[in-house]
Write a protein that holds these residues in place. Structure first.
Motif, PDB file in Angstrom:
ATOM      1  N   GLY A  48       0.853  -1.211   0.019  1.00  0.00           N
ATOM      2  CA  GLY A  48      -0.009   0.036   0.172  1.00  0.00           C
ATOM      3  C   GLY A  48       0.905   1.394  -0.093  1.00  0.00           C
ATOM      4  O   GLY A  48       2.059   1.207  -0.029  1.00  0.00           O
ATOM      5  N   VAL A  49       0.042   2.522   0.007  1.00  0.00           N
ATOM      6  CA  VAL A  49       0.873   3.592  -0.184  1.00  0.00           C
ATOM      7  C   VAL A  49       1.948   3.896   1.064  1.00  0.00           C
ATOM      8  O   VAL A  49       2.956   4.166   0.807  1.00  0.00           O
ATOM      9  N   TYR A  50       1.516   3.447   2.229  1.00  0.00           N
ATOM     10  CA  TYR A  50       2.276   3.556   3.438  1.00  0.00           C
ATOM     11  C   TYR A  50       3.543   2.642   3.481  1.00  0.00           C
ATOM     12  O   TYR A  50       4.616   3.347   3.549  1.00  0.00           O
ATOM     13  N   GLY A  51       3.482   1.653   2.855  1.00  0.00           N
ATOM     14  CA  GLY A  51       4.798   0.813   2.509  1.00  0.00           C
ATOM     15  C   GLY A  51       5.546   1.397   1.523  1.00  0.00           C
ATOM     16  O   GLY A  51       6.934   1.188   1.706  1.00  0.00           O
ATOM     17  N   GLN A  52       4.942   1.863   0.353  1.00  0.00           N
ATOM     18  CA  GLN A  52       5.523   2.395  -0.658  1.00  0.00           C
ATOM     19  C   GLN A  52       6.448   3.600  -0.043  1.00  0.00           C
ATOM     20  O   GLN A  52       7.800   4.022  -0.549  1.00  0.00           O
ATOM     21  N   GLU A  53       5.910   4.599   0.781  1.00  0.00           N
ATOM     22  CA  GLU A  53       6.537   5.431   1.229  1.00  0.00           C
ATOM     23  C   GLU A  53       7.895   5.134   2.015  1.00  0.00           C
ATOM     24  O   GLU A  53       8.872   5.820   1.926  1.00  0.00           O
ATOM     25  N   LYS A  54       8.038   3.930   2.815  1.00  0.00           N
ATOM     26  CA  LYS A  54       9.013   3.432   3.656  1.00  0.00           C
ATOM     27  C   LYS A  54      10.018   3.167   2.521  1.00  0.00           C
ATOM     28  O   LYS A  54      11.363   3.356   3.060  1.00  0.00           O
ATOM     29  N   ILE A  55       9.566   2.347   1.533  1.00  0.00           N
ATOM     30  CA  ILE A  55      10.768   1.865   0.545  1.00  0.00           C
ATOM     31  C   ILE A  55      11.399   2.877  -0.306  1.00  0.00           C
ATOM     32  O   ILE A  55      12.534   2.917  -0.402  1.00  0.00           O
TER      33      ILE A  55
ATOM     34  N   SER B  35       0.917  -2.246  -9.397  1.00  0.00           N
ATOM     35  CA  SER B  35       0.857  -1.150  -8.404  1.00  0.00           C
ATOM     36  C   SER B  35      -0.151  -1.308  -7.471  1.00  0.00           C
ATOM     37  O   SER B  35      -1.298  -0.684  -7.548  1.00  0.00           O
ATOM     38  N   LEU B  36      -0.142  -2.263  -6.637  1.00  0.00           N
ATOM     39  CA  LEU B  36      -1.076  -2.315  -5.482  1.00  0.00           C
ATOM     40  C   LEU B  36      -1.449  -1.097  -4.616  1.00  0.00           C
ATOM     41  O   LEU B  36      -2.820  -1.074  -4.478  1.00  0.00           O
ATOM     42  N   TYR B  37      -0.519  -0.309  -4.672  1.00  0.00           N
ATOM     43  CA  TYR B  37      -0.804   1.089  -3.850  1.00  0.00           C
ATOM     44  C   TYR B  37      -2.153   1.670  -4.515  1.00  0.00           C
ATOM     45  O   TYR B  37      -2.584   2.614  -3.908  1.00  0.00           O
ATOM     46  N   ALA B  38      -2.266   1.613  -5.814  1.00  0.00           N
ATOM     47  CA  ALA B  38      -3.263   2.467  -6.696  1.00  0.00           C
ATOM     48  C   ALA B  38      -4.321   1.924  -6.351  1.00  0.00           C
ATOM     49  O   ALA B  38      -5.656   2.579  -6.814  1.00  0.00           O
TER      50      ALA B  38
END
Lengths: 172, 309
Positions: A123-130, B73-76
């Protein structure tokens, strides 16, 4: 006459090798700067815009210089076609093809490999971390690359000239 | 090999082996649902009924499918995953099941996805031609509700109604009208990057991926529609927004799950719509003679149900 031409050629070649080798340190530094720029743009698109990766990569490839732009464009095409199982697979395949265009060190490649392994898989939170992890790593390597470049560019340039001059003197 | 329109996107999400198995079937049968589970055979539903493909998908294959479904893009698709489905290019809806991660009593996400259920969206131009004469007259469009059990083609018909009303129907003397479609699950317009992939007509605006309640109000405020179209209403918020649309002089066309017109009366949430005599037409669909069979058309004006068909 022939001897003079030969001596001048040796001097030029040796100087060129010194300059070219010194240039690799500057290239690495520039590539790391491009990667850092790319990561920041991509982070913006992903974390704040939730833009899907093929679209985000496509936009990113227009904003970067070669060889990073070529690499990103190639991954974009693979993702659009859907012929890879993951982003990491696409990145590895394309990097293998373009590896000789890059001057990155193994520690730079490892940061990017780890980044691509997790890109798009949470998710977005995880992406922010990486993203923060990769950006921090690249920043550190960039600092180190700057210091190495500062020392080595001049060193290898002078070494090339000196070696050329030395061989020339020996031949004379 | 020839691939039917819209099915290329579906084939693209499957791992190579499964894709090859399904390619032939797409040409031979009219598949409308595919169910894939880890370590279980693949189930296919078509006009010929259920059939089983003896191929056992692995965990890796499903993971690769999820990657492709989510456009890597799972985040999307966080919000979609929370709701349990992702809509891909072409408007095909993919339901997912796995281990739900809960937070404060709500589903935060689904991890370890173990099964997917692919519902194939089909655009059938002209499928609403038969019922459009009950909905539209020269002067006006009636507030209409389509009542249908699942898989009877209500979204397909709704999409074609939007196209017909938006373009106008010269044979009935109906001029084209401004239509706003609130497409909460990207099923009506099948939008990709905000652009509808289905033909919704020249005067149609689409609010894609937008909650019905918010979308209805937004459309009234900003798009000045004459007709509002949305799918599967059911919450109090949806009804309030529809009432607001009606009070603003906008006509509405929507759908609910059900079998008969009585289903409309049984559910308390629709009381306001019925008491205020907002709904004027009810269309009942079934799949008795194939998907999209029109069972009845009722006129609801004046609290009476007059059967028009």
């Amino acid at each position: 006459m022939l001897k003079i031409i030969f001596i001048i050629s040796i001097f030029i070649i040796s100087t060129y090798i010194g300059f070219a080798y010194g240039e690799t340190f500057r290239r690495r530094q520039e590539e790391l700067k491009e990667i850092l720029k790319g990561l920041t743009i991509l982070e913006n698109d992903i974390v704040y815009g939730a833009t899907p990766l093929p679209e985000a990569f496509d936009k990113l490839s227009d904003k970067l210089c070669e060889p990073s732009s070529l690499f990103i464009k190639a991954i974009t095409n693979r993702l659009i076609k859907g012929d890879v199982e993951s982003v990491y697979e696409g990145a590895i395949k394309e990097f293998t093809l373009l590896e000789n265009k890059f001057y990155l060190y193994d520690e730079d490649k490892k940061i990017m490999a780890d980044f691509f392994k997790s890109l798009g898989e949470s998710g977005v939170y995880g992406q922010e971390k990486i993203f923060s992890l990769a950006i921090e790593g690249i920043k550190m390597n960039l600092r180190e690359a700057g210091e190495i470049a500062k020392k080595n560019i001049k060193l290898y340039r002078y070494l090339g000239i000196c070696l050329g001059a030395m061989i020339t003197i020996f031949i004379i | 090999m020839r691939i039917l329109k819209g099915e290329k996107e579906i084939i693209g999400i499957f791992p190579l082996e499964i894709g090859n198995l399904l390619k032939d079937r797409f040409l031979k049968e009219q598949i409308y649902e595919i169910r894939i589970k880890i370590q279980k055979p693949i189930l296919i539903y078509s006009k010929h009924g259920e059939s089983i493909i003896n191929y056992i998908p692995s965990k890796e294959e499903l993971k690769s499918m999820i990657q492709k479904i989510s456009n890597y893009s799972l985040y999307a698709y966080e919000e979609d995953i929370r709701q349990g489905f992702i809509t891909i290019k072409g408007g095909h809806r993919i339901g997912i099941a796995g281990e739900c991660v809960m937070e404060k009593g709500e589903v935060k996400t689904i991890r370890n996805i173990s099964s997917v259920n692919i519902r194939i969206s089909r655009e059938i131009i002209g499928c609403s031609d038969e019922i459009i004469r009950f909905i539209a007259s020269e002067n006006r469009i009636y507030n209409t509700i389509i009542i249908s059990p699942p898989k009877c083609g209500k979204t397909t018909i709704l999409r074609d109604i939007a196209r017909n009303i938006s373009n106008g129907i010269p044979s009935l003397g109906v001029k084209g009208r401004k239509v706003a479609v609130i497409d909460e699950r990207s099923e009506i317009g099948a939008c990709h990057l905000g652009i509808p992939q289905s033909d919704l007509g020249i005067r149609t605006d689409v609010l894609d991926n937008c909650l019905k309640r918010e979308g209805l109000i937004m459309a009234i405020r900003s798009l000045s529609p004459e007709i509002l179209i949305c799918d599967e209403i059911g919450t109090k918020g949806d009804i309030e927004a529809l009432m607001m649309a009606f009070n603003s002089g906008v006509n509405i066309i929507t759908t609910i799950h059900g079998f008969t017109v009585e289903d409309l009366y049984k559910r308390k949430v629709f009381c306001d719509l019925l008491d205020n005599q907002i709904l004027e037409r009810a269309i009942i669909l079934s799949n008795r003679h194939g998907i999209g069979t029109i069972e009845n058309v009722f006129s609801l004006k004046g609290g009476e149900n007059i059967c028009l068909k």
